[in-house]
Every structure is written in C-alpha cells, then in structure tokens.
Write a protein that holds these residues in place. Structure first.
Motif, mmCIF file in Angstrom:
data_model
loop_
_atom_site.group_PDB
_atom_site.id
_atom_site.type_symbol
_atom_site.label_atom_id
_atom_site.label_comp_id
_atom_site.label_asym_id
_atom_site.label_seq_id
_atom_site.Cartn_x
_atom_site.Cartn_y
_atom_site.Cartn_z
ATOM 1 N N THR A 1 -6.318 63.610 11.372
ATOM 2 C CA THR A 1 -7.583 63.521 11.406
ATOM 3 C C THR A 1 -8.024 62.738 12.804
ATOM 4 O OG1 THR A 1 -7.214 62.275 9.131
ATOM 5 C CG2 THR A 1 -8.771 61.362 10.640
ATOM 6 N N VAL B 1 -21.099 57.129 11.944
ATOM 7 C CA VAL B 1 -21.868 57.609 10.894
ATOM 8 C C VAL B 1 -21.639 59.181 10.602
ATOM 9 C CG1 VAL B 1 -23.937 57.767 8.921
ATOM 10 C CG2 VAL B 1 -23.694 55.050 10.299
ATOM 11 N N CYS C 1 -19.386 60.250 12.100
ATOM 12 C CA CYS C 1 -18.312 61.163 12.296
ATOM 13 C C CYS C 1 -18.109 61.590 10.754
ATOM 14 C CB CYS C 1 -17.663 60.118 13.226
ATOM 15 S SG CYS C 1 -17.986 59.700 14.935
ATOM 16 N N SER C 2 -17.854 60.273 10.219
ATOM 17 C CA SER C 2 -18.022 60.367 8.560
ATOM 18 C C SER C 2 -18.502 60.770 7.954
ATOM 19 C CB SER C 2 -18.230 58.406 8.409
ATOM 20 O OG SER C 2 -17.954 58.774 6.720
ATOM 21 N N ILE D 1 -15.203 61.906 5.404
ATOM 22 C CA ILE D 1 -14.110 60.180 5.029
ATOM 23 C C ILE D 1 -15.410 59.361 5.203
ATOM 24 C CG2 ILE D 1 -11.800 61.981 6.227
ATOM 25 C CD1 ILE D 1 -12.476 60.232 8.600
ATOM 26 N N SER D 2 -14.616 57.979 4.393
ATOM 27 C CA SER D 2 -15.393 57.420 4.604
ATOM 28 C C SER D 2 -15.535 56.509 5.932
ATOM 29 C CB SER D 2 -14.453 55.894 3.764
ATOM 30 O OG SER D 2 -13.485 55.548 4.223
ATOM 31 N N SER D 3 -16.551 55.464 6.177
ATOM 32 C CA SER D 3 -17.326 54.493 7.491
ATOM 33 C C SER D 3 -15.758 53.870 7.140
ATOM 34 C CB SER D 3 -18.139 54.286 6.873
ATOM 35 O OG SER D 3 -18.251 53.233 6.177
ATOM 36 N N SER D 4 -14.850 53.765 6.868
ATOM 37 C CA SER D 4 -14.137 52.259 6.486
ATOM 38 C C SER D 4 -12.956 53.775 7.010
ATOM 39 C CB SER D 4 -13.472 51.406 5.522
ATOM 40 O OG SER D 4 -13.131 52.710 4.531
ATOM 41 N N VAL E 1 -12.852 55.866 9.482
ATOM 42 C CA VAL E 1 -13.697 56.834 10.399
ATOM 43 C C VAL E 1 -13.007 55.748 11.710
ATOM 44 C CG1 VAL E 1 -15.753 56.891 12.231
ATOM 45 C CG2 VAL E 1 -14.911 58.140 10.104
ATOM 46 N N THR E 2 -13.719 53.903 11.348
ATOM 47 C CA THR E 2 -13.802 52.333 12.112
ATOM 48 C C THR E 2 -12.268 52.494 12.336
ATOM 49 O OG1 THR E 2 -15.829 51.927 10.772
ATOM 50 C CG2 THR E 2 -13.424 50.539 12.058
#
Length: 151
Positions: free
Chosen positions: A35, A52, A54-55, A60-63, A65-66
């Motif tokens: 990832t 956003v 990137c997600s 994949i979810s924004s969390s 990605v963070t």
C-alpha cells in the motif's frame, strides 16, 4: 477447455496471493508495504494530489490513506501542505527522498519481474497481459469506474 466461475475465482485468488507475497518480498529492500508503494507510485505519476484523490485512486478508505500518509511522512518520503487557494485542502507530494525510495522499490520490482520473464515462456506473459487487459474492461467494479473517470 472451459473454466467454471468458481475455478476462475480460485485461480485469480491464488494469483493475487502469489503476487502479494512476491511484491512484499521485493519491497522489503525499501522497507515499504504494498500500500505504501502504491501511494508513492500514485504521487510519482501525478506529481502530487490530495488525500481524497489518493483514497479514490487507491480504492481504500480515507482513514487508511491518512495512516499510510502518516507512516510515509514520518520517514520524510512525502509532505502534506495546505493549498494556498483553499486552506481546507491538502496537497501531498513526494520529497526527494521519497522519489529516491520509490525509484529503488520500482527498480527492485522490475528487476525481479525480468528474472521471472526469463524463466518462463514469452507466450505466458503475452496471454497474461491479454487477460488483464480484458479484465480491466469489465464493468461494475468501483475501482474501474474511478480509474476510467481519472484517465
């Protein structure tokens, strides 16, 4: 020979697991997860983007990605900065070190792929590429819709 949907699913799953193991082994030299590499690849290709995007592009979810951004930023492989025209937005970009690590990881993957291609008949890779191109055209997948929208 006709392959049932179940057998096709099992073969694709086996191929996915095999590729994940192979990629994980190759990315160890750069100390990256799959990832993390995918995110570096995205940033290298697009020259920077928002979390956003990137997600959406990675599916994949924004969390998630963070979390990956935090990991890569702590290694100084990328930066996150506010967009001057919209302080609510962030722009993520590779640092020089991130560019170097991405290039190292990409080279390791390509070198290993070339070794595999030398050991197997060319027709295998020709057939595989044709199959993957067909699969990319199949409708109904959220990622393919996002991928086509952002081409």
């Amino acid at each position: 020979m006709t392959i049932s949907h179940l057998n096709a699913y099992l073969l694709v799953t086996k191929a996915r697991v095999t590729l994940e193991k192979w990629m994980t082994a190759q990315l160890k030299s750069a100390a990256l997860t799959i990832t993390q590499f995918r995110l570096l690849e995205l940033l290298a290709k697009h020259g920077g983007t928002s979390p956003v995007q990137c997600s959406m592009r990675l599916g994949i979810s924004s969390s998630a990605v963070t979390l990956v951004l935090d990991q890569l930023e702590s290694r100084q492989l990328l930066t996150r900065a506010r967009v001057p025209s919209d302080r609510r937005s962030l722009r993520v970009q590779l640092t020089q070190e991130g560019t170097n690590v991405h290039a190292q990881a990409r080279a390791a993957l390509q070198s290993s792929q070339m070794e595999a291609e030398e050991r197997l008949p060319t027709t295998y890779f020709t057939s595989l590429n044709a199959l993957l191109e067909c699969l990319e055209l199949l409708p109904g997948d959220r990622l393919s819709v996002v991928h086509k929208r952002h081409r």
